[in-house]
Design an enzyme around this catalytic site. Structure first.
Site, PDB file in Angstrom:
ATOM      1  N   ASP A 152       0.839  -1.180   0.000  1.00 34.88           N
ATOM      2  CA  ASP A 152       0.000   0.000   0.000  1.00 34.88           C
ATOM      3  C   ASP A 152       0.885   1.244   0.000  1.00 34.88           C
ATOM      4  OD1 ASP A 152      -2.285   1.815   0.663  1.00 34.88           O
ATOM      5  OD2 ASP A 152      -3.332  -0.065   1.057  1.00 34.88           O
ATOM      6  N   HIS A 223      -3.893   6.500   2.669  1.00 34.33           N
ATOM      7  CA  HIS A 223      -4.552   5.268   2.225  1.00 34.33           C
ATOM      8  C   HIS A 223      -4.064   4.033   2.984  1.00 34.33           C
ATOM      9  CE1 HIS A 223      -5.484   1.985  -0.634  1.00 34.33           C
ATOM     10  NE2 HIS A 223      -6.429   2.770  -1.114  1.00 34.33           N
ATOM     11  N   SER A 548     -10.976  -0.331  -2.087  1.00 40.03           N
ATOM     12  CA  SER A 548      -9.781  -0.309  -1.232  1.00 40.03           C
ATOM     13  C   SER A 548     -10.158  -0.503   0.227  1.00 40.03           C
ATOM     14  CB  SER A 548      -9.087   1.052  -1.322  1.00 40.03           C
ATOM     15  OG  SER A 548      -8.174   1.085  -2.373  1.00 40.03           O
TER      16      SER A 548
END
Ligand SMILES: *[C@@H]1O[C@H](CO)[C@@H](O)[C@H](O)[C@H]1NC(C)=O
Ligand SMILES: *[C@@H]1O[C@H](CO)[C@@H](O)[C@H](O)[C@H]1NC(C)=O
Ligand SMILES: *[C@@H]1O[C@H](CO)[C@@H](O)[C@H](O)[C@H]1NC(C)=O
Length: 769
Positions: A152, A223, A548
């Site tokens: 990620d 994220h 996600s």
């Protein structure tokens, strides 16, 4: 290629020029290639494969620079050894062609760009308290022995969600290290974050790469912090400026995190992703969580498919996001049959906000606006500027001043639209859906009074604007509401099947929460994303949406299942998730799609919505070994060389080829030819069940045939005496119809009174999608 997340897409749009696949910074004729080598061909004269790889490159006139101490060569981007045999390097087109002809070179493919997969709008919030797999949490000790590897954007290690308080020592089987680079001393790893690495040699050669970006496993974007805490964050009191206040916890609060940063400001590239998978498998993670992806492509040129084959072979469960390109057919990505592909659904927690029109009509939308609210009952003029997307250059101060402005979606962030309206003298912003977003709503942390409304609400606003002499409106914000009736519903952005290459393979496999998800966030990064310097807010939590966000829910549940059942294979874990998932609300009505609030398509839901408690005790599972996947690749007309690239060993497709629908998957899809003769065709499908229950028991088949078909199951009863026992059965599907308008869906359930083991039966006509 893209990460399945909103923020990245915003960044990509605003940063130009963006890179093309594999293009080199200085010389467009030079590209990154990933080269597959057959290591068995290594002549004995070479000390190791790296020395041999160097000599292969030298032989084609590629000037390899030997590094000090003879260890490798600086001209390799990466040398792979675990999940893939070969290397990546920057080559000219001519060198690449020449390389293909060298002994031992099995093939090569250009590097490609992937992105994180959040949706186009970032949000803040507090964690998921609606998941309470108490029995499972207890059985697995909250996932304490399980390490989840995240590929990620890194992690913000100081977040209270990653405290290691009360955790036992790091599982000894984990061999990873804390090599976090700049701004990430090894002291920042702990018993929660047990490993940190970063991979950037590939992306740094790309045009448009940000060379200023610190070489670090730290998350400067948000994220990676969000996804890691969704799967395995510690329990905390959390809220986002009062929204979603309550106890926030990851799904497997004691599971460990191993961080592999592969995504940077401009995306993530295949050569780096493959290097990270290589390391993750070597380090000994039990689960790999991949909230990133690109367009669907052949497995043999997809580093995620290739790397994950080896991972699954080692017993590692891989969960990946389905993509945010719905609701169109054939958009689902990360579709290799050994990967578990996760679509997104809404939850029953909403953030309602009303747009009250001057004629008394109340249109309920959604918002995470954090500022001063409009004075009670005070109405202001409202305009939609004839359907504007509210880009700064097009907002006329004279038309906007003192008004609430309705803006359509478009390329700029929704938060930015609000700021543009304010800059032009406006008072508030209404974000209106068009046909694309339909009735699907996501909440945004607006900086000016703002909310989002559905397409049907927008139609009412337009009707009012056209009929009222002095149209006016006000906004009322209601905070957090729990208990929405039509939840879960499939998110409109969640990508759809069918599988672009193989109609017989159900993808996505499953759906999980991915709309308005509260999880951890780096306090230094504004919740509206990196692009907005005007955003003064800081919070350890944020609410965002995307597949996600749904992927790490499944990674966390898989960690709990692995902790409770260390003997289950990745396919058994997936089977448990799929056969116990649900497709109906408690009132018996089928799950809906958030786009139109009508019955959701099987291509959107996969087997159904994940149910973590039921998945812990599935009764029976559909297991799969690596040979079955190889047989499937043969049946899918992959060449032996292509399969060798994926499986890292020689294979033969000579033996009687299985058909694609014979893969022992927890779903059956058959496709009839679109001809008159269809009525004479009968599909015969074999499946094998493995008993994972502890007691001897017998199961009975309950069939709900797809409309227009006749389905029989033989034998109709199966008895299991011991745990681990396997039984086969045969399903015959024939049709009486000449044509199907769409697919028809039925179900096969094996039940022993205690367990329902359910899989979808799907019938389609070829070319109907
Ligand atoms: C969290 O919130 C609960 C309920 O409001 C409260 O009882 C508890 O003390 C809080 N815990 C912490 C650590 O603040
Ligand atoms: C469909 O038709 C093609 C061409 O006529 C044929 O080769 C194929 O076997 C048929 N498929 C099935 C499942 O009957
Ligand atoms: C199994 O399915 C049947 C029929 O839908 C239902 O009545 C029953 O409650 C289910 N049993 C379990 C254990 O979920």
């Amino acid at each position: 290629m893209s990460l399945f997340c909103t923020i990245f897409i915003v960044l990509l749009v605003t940063s130009s020029p963006f890179f093309g696949a594999g293009e080199n910074i200085d010389n467009p004729r030079i590209q990154n290639y990933i080269v597959r080598i057959e290591n068995d061909y290594k002549p004995a004269a070479y000390f190791d494969v790296v020395e041999w790889y160097s000599s292969i490159l030298n032989s084609i006139g590629f000037n390899v620079i030997q590094e000090e101490g003879g260890k490798g060569s600086s001209n390799f981007l990466h040398v792979y050894g675990t999940v893939f045999h070969g290397f990546s390097a920057r080559l000219t087109f001519e060198q690449a062609q020449l390389l293909k002809t060298q002994p031992g070179v099995l093939g090569l493919f250009p590097d490609q760009v992937y992105h994180l997969q959040t949706t186009r709008t970032p949000y803040f919030l507090g964690l998921d308290s609606y998941h309470e797999p108490l029995g499972l949490l207890k059985e697995s000790d909250l996932g304490s022995d399980v390490v989840i590897g995240f590929l990620d954007s890194g992690i913000s290690p100081e977040s209270p969600s990653f405290s290691d308080e009360g955790l036992s020592s790091v599982p000894t089987h984990f061999k990873g290290v804390c090599d976090g680079g700049i701004d990430f001393p090894s002291s920042l790893c702990n018993k929660k974050i047990v490993g940190a690495r970063y991979f950037s040699r590939g992306i740094l050669t790309m045009k448009g790469a940000n060379e200023e970006e610190p070489q670090s496993a730290r998350d400067y974007e948000g994220h990676g912090t969000h996804t890691a805490s969704t799967a395995a964050g510690r329990g905390l009191n959390a809220s986002f400026f009062g929204y979603a206040e309550g106890r926030a916890t990851g799904i497997a609060p004691k599971a460990r995190l191993a961080i592999y940063k592969v995504c940077w400001t401009n995306g993530c590239v295949a050569s780096d992703i493959l290097a990270a998978l290589d390391k993750a498998v070597q380090d000994g993670v039990a689960i790999i969580s991949l909230s990133l992806g690109g367009s669907p492509t052949r497995y043999s040129t997809d580093p995620i498919a290739i790397g994950c084959f080896a991972a699954v072979e080692k017993g590692i469960f891989v969960s990946a996001s389905a993509g945010n390109n719905g609701p169109e057919f054939k958009t689902v990505s990360n579709i290799a049959p050994w990967i578990t592909t996760v679509g997104a659904s809404s939850t029953d927690r909403t953030f309602p906000a009303d747009l009250v029109l001057g004629n008394g009509i109340i249109l309920t939308g959604t918002s995470l606006y954090t500022g001063e609210v409009m004075k009670d009952k005070q109405f202001f003029p409202i305009t939609d500027l004839g359907g504007s997307t509210c880009e700064a250059d097009y907002l006329d101060h004279d038309l906007v001043k003192g008004k609430i402005v309705v803006c359509l979606h478009g390329f700029i962030s929704l938060i930015q639209k609000g700021l543009n309206v304010k800059e032009a003298g406006g008072l508030g912003v209404v974000i209106a859906n068009d046909e694309v977003q339909g009735e699907s709503l996501k909440s945004d942390p607006h900086l000016v009074p703002g909310l989002s409304i559905t397409k049907s609400s927008y139609d009412k606003v337009v009707g009012y604007l056209n009929s009222a002499r002095n149209p006016k409106a006000t906004m009322v914000f209601h905070g957090t509401k729990v208990g929405s009736s039509l939840a879960p519903a499939v998110a409109a952005f969640s990508s759809w099947g069918p599988h672009y290459e193989s109609i017989y393979l159900l993808k996505p496999d499953i759906i999980a929460p991915g709309v308005d998800i509260l999880a951890a966030w780096p306090k230094k990064v504004p919740p509206s994303g990196l692009g907005l310097t005007e955003d003064p807010r800081h919070s350890w939590f944020n609410i965002i949406s995307g597949t996600s966000m749904s992927c790490p829910h499944v990674s966390g549940i898989a960690a709990l299942l692995k902790g409770a059942h260390s003997d289950w294979s990745p396919a058994m874990i997936r089977s448990a998730l799929m056969t116990t998932s649900y497709n109906y609300y408690s009132d018996g009505k089928p799950l809906v799609d958030q786009k139109s609030y009508t019955e959701a398509s099987i291509w959107a839901t996969g087997a159904g919505h994940v149910h973590s408690v039921m998945a812990n005790d599935p009764g029976l599972t559909y297991d799969l070994d690596m040979d079955s996947y190889v047989d499937f690749l043969c049946a899918s007309k992959y060449t032996e060389d292509e399969i060798m690239t994926i499986a890292r060993r020689a294979v033969s497709c000579d033996k009687k080829a299985l058909e694609q629908w014979e893969l022992n998957y927890p779903a059956i899809i058959v496709a009839f030819n679109q001809t008159q003769e269809a009525s004479t065709i009968e599909f015969t499908v074999t499946r094998t069940l493995t008993n994972v229950g502890v007691i001897a028991t017998s199961y009975t088949a309950i069939i709900s045939s797809p409309k227009g078909t006749i389905v029989t199951v033989n034998p109709p009863k199966l008895s299991f005496k011991v745990k681990g026992e396997k039984q086969n059965f045969i399903v015959k599907i024939s049709t009486t119809r000449i044509s199907f308008q769409n697919e028809e869906v039925g179900w096969l359930t094996w039940t022993d009174g205690q367990h329902n083991v359910t899989m979808p039966l799907v019938v389609v006509f070829k070319n109907s999608h």
